[in-house]
Design an enzyme around this catalytic site. Structure first.
Site, PDB file in Angstrom:
ATOM      1  N   ASP A  76     -96.542-108.358 -21.153  1.00  0.00           N
ATOM      2  CA  ASP A  76     -95.753-107.453 -21.980  1.00  0.00           C
ATOM      3  C   ASP A  76     -96.626-106.480 -22.760  1.00  0.00           C
ATOM      4  O   ASP A  76     -96.244-105.325 -22.969  1.00  0.00           O
ATOM      5  CB  ASP A  76     -94.895-108.266 -22.955  1.00  0.00           C
ATOM      6  CG  ASP A  76     -93.772-109.019 -22.239  1.00  0.00           C
ATOM      7  OD1 ASP A  76     -93.615-108.809 -21.024  1.00  0.00           O
ATOM      8  OD2 ASP A  76     -93.079-109.801 -22.897  1.00  0.00           O
ATOM      9  N   ASP A 180     -94.823-109.961 -47.697  1.00  0.00           N
ATOM     10  CA  ASP A 180     -96.078-109.612 -47.025  1.00  0.00           C
ATOM     11  C   ASP A 180     -95.910-108.354 -46.183  1.00  0.00           C
ATOM     12  O   ASP A 180     -96.897-107.705 -45.831  1.00  0.00           O
ATOM     13  CB  ASP A 180     -96.534-110.753 -46.115  1.00  0.00           C
ATOM     14  CG  ASP A 180     -97.123-111.920 -46.898  1.00  0.00           C
ATOM     15  OD1 ASP A 180     -97.340-111.768 -48.117  1.00  0.00           O
ATOM     16  OD2 ASP A 180     -97.354-112.982 -46.292  1.00  0.00           O
ATOM     17  N   THR A 191     -86.919-110.251 -29.806  1.00  0.00           N
ATOM     18  CA  THR A 191     -87.400-111.556 -29.349  1.00  0.00           C
ATOM     19  C   THR A 191     -88.894-111.739 -29.614  1.00  0.00           C
ATOM     20  O   THR A 191     -89.489-112.698 -29.141  1.00  0.00           O
ATOM     21  CB  THR A 191     -87.134-111.729 -27.843  1.00  0.00           C
ATOM     22  OG1 THR A 191     -87.672-110.605 -27.135  1.00  0.00           O
ATOM     23  CG2 THR A 191     -85.648-111.830 -27.565  1.00  0.00           C
ATOM     24  N   TYR A 193     -91.953-110.448 -32.778  1.00  0.00           N
ATOM     25  CA  TYR A 193     -92.390-110.725 -34.139  1.00  0.00           C
ATOM     26  C   TYR A 193     -91.196-110.978 -35.067  1.00  0.00           C
ATOM     27  O   TYR A 193     -91.205-111.893 -35.896  1.00  0.00           O
ATOM     28  CB  TYR A 193     -93.229-109.544 -34.641  1.00  0.00           C
ATOM     29  CG  TYR A 193     -94.050-109.803 -35.884  1.00  0.00           C
ATOM     30  CD1 TYR A 193     -94.130-111.062 -36.473  1.00  0.00           C
ATOM     31  CD2 TYR A 193     -94.769-108.759 -36.475  1.00  0.00           C
ATOM     32  CE1 TYR A 193     -94.901-111.277 -37.610  1.00  0.00           C
ATOM     33  CE2 TYR A 193     -95.538-108.967 -37.611  1.00  0.00           C
ATOM     34  CZ  TYR A 193     -95.593-110.225 -38.185  1.00  0.00           C
ATOM     35  OH  TYR A 193     -96.340-110.431 -39.310  1.00  0.00           O
TER      36      TYR A 193
END
Length: 295
Positions: A76, A180, A191, A193
């Site tokens: 990917d 953060d 799908t 991070y």
């Protein structure tokens, strides 16, 4: 037919698949253009020392020639890198998975060789995938490809302290994220991070984006799905001078005074896919959706 070939690395275990593909291309009068860096990698193997294919190294070269397809050999990450060359040319991508997961690279290398006739007869489906576009309030003299197929991420930099991100949707104040960072994801990137940070899975045929905070301090700060027709405006506050901006696999530093304007890109990336390999089948096979390990 003229096709482009792209990859970022190449292992000996993939040599036989590439040689079979090259033989097929020769026998069917298919013109092959190989990306320059990938050509150099292939030339380091004894089997490919006599390769004599034209090369390309810039997206403008793809736009000025009539390419029917781009083949990517890798995973990917290779496809995400390839879109910096494809851009708005409309050239479909066939992802040949030579890596591990291969969520976007839907053709396993064995399947690719078996179904090569069907692929080049264009008997498969073109799946459009939306992208994000980001514009900084000041360019800081930086030149970068400011589109993302998966996600745009704002992250703290050079500090362990949280950053504050003021978010506006269509010029209306939404909230201040104390976290953060913040992920703005497409359905394709939902799908990735975003999912690992608690975001929802969104099928690619939905016209949505999702805002997912990264390790938010506020317990009630949750992912938010918005229409992809809406525009996002972000103001970043930090104790240090810079924050990090990630666009898929590309990372750059931005001054904290640099605000971000994010919206849907004016073009799509097209992926070639088998009809039977639906998005939900991919979820079950790649992410083990609904799999009960007890059984």
């Amino acid at each position: 037919m003229r096709i482009a070939v792209y990859g970022q690395k190449f292992g000996k275990n993939n040599i036989s698949y590439l040689t079979q593909f090259i033989s097929y291309a020769y026998s069917h009068s298919i013109e092959i253009y190989i990306e320059k860096s990938f050509f150099d990698i292939l030339s380091s193997f004894e089997e490919f020392k006599n390769l004599n294919f034209p090369v390309f190294s810039h997206y403008k070269e793809l736009k000025t020639k009539d390419f029917s397809l781009m083949l990517t050999f890798g995973g990917d990450g290779t496809i995400l890198s390839a879109i910096t060359l494809i851009r708005d040319s409309g050239i479909p991508i066939i992802g040949i998975n030579t890596g591990n997961l291969g969520f976007l690279a839907t053709f396993n290398k064995d399947v690719f060789i078996k179904k090569i006739d069907e692929i080049f007869s264009r008997k498969f489906h073109l799946i459009p995938r939306s992208l994000l576009w980001v514009k900084p309030s000041a360019n800081d003299h930086q030149k970068f490809f400011n589109f993302a197929l998966n996600e745009i991420v704002i992250l703290r930099k050079e500090t362990v302290s949280m950053i504050t991100i003021d978010a506006y949707i269509d010029n209306e104040f939404l909230t201040s994220y104390w976290a953060d960072g913040l992920i703005i994801s497409t359905p394709t990137g939902s799908t990735g991070y975003s999912l690992s940070c608690g975001g929802p899975i969104i099928s690619p045929d939905n016209n949505n984006f999702v805002l997912t905070p990264i390790s938010p301090h506020n317990l009630f700060s949750r992912p938010l799905i918005i229409s992809d027709h809406q525009k996002v405006h972000l103001k970043i506050h930090s104790r240090v001078k810079y924050y990090s901006l990630s666009m898929d696999t590309r990372l750059t530093s931005m001054k904290k005074e640099n605000e971000l304007y994010i919206e849907k890109a004016p073009f799509y990336i097209y992926l070639l896919q088998e009809e039977k390999n639906t998005y939900y089948k991919t979820l079950r096979e790649k992410l083990l959706w609904g799999m009960d390990q007890r059984n």
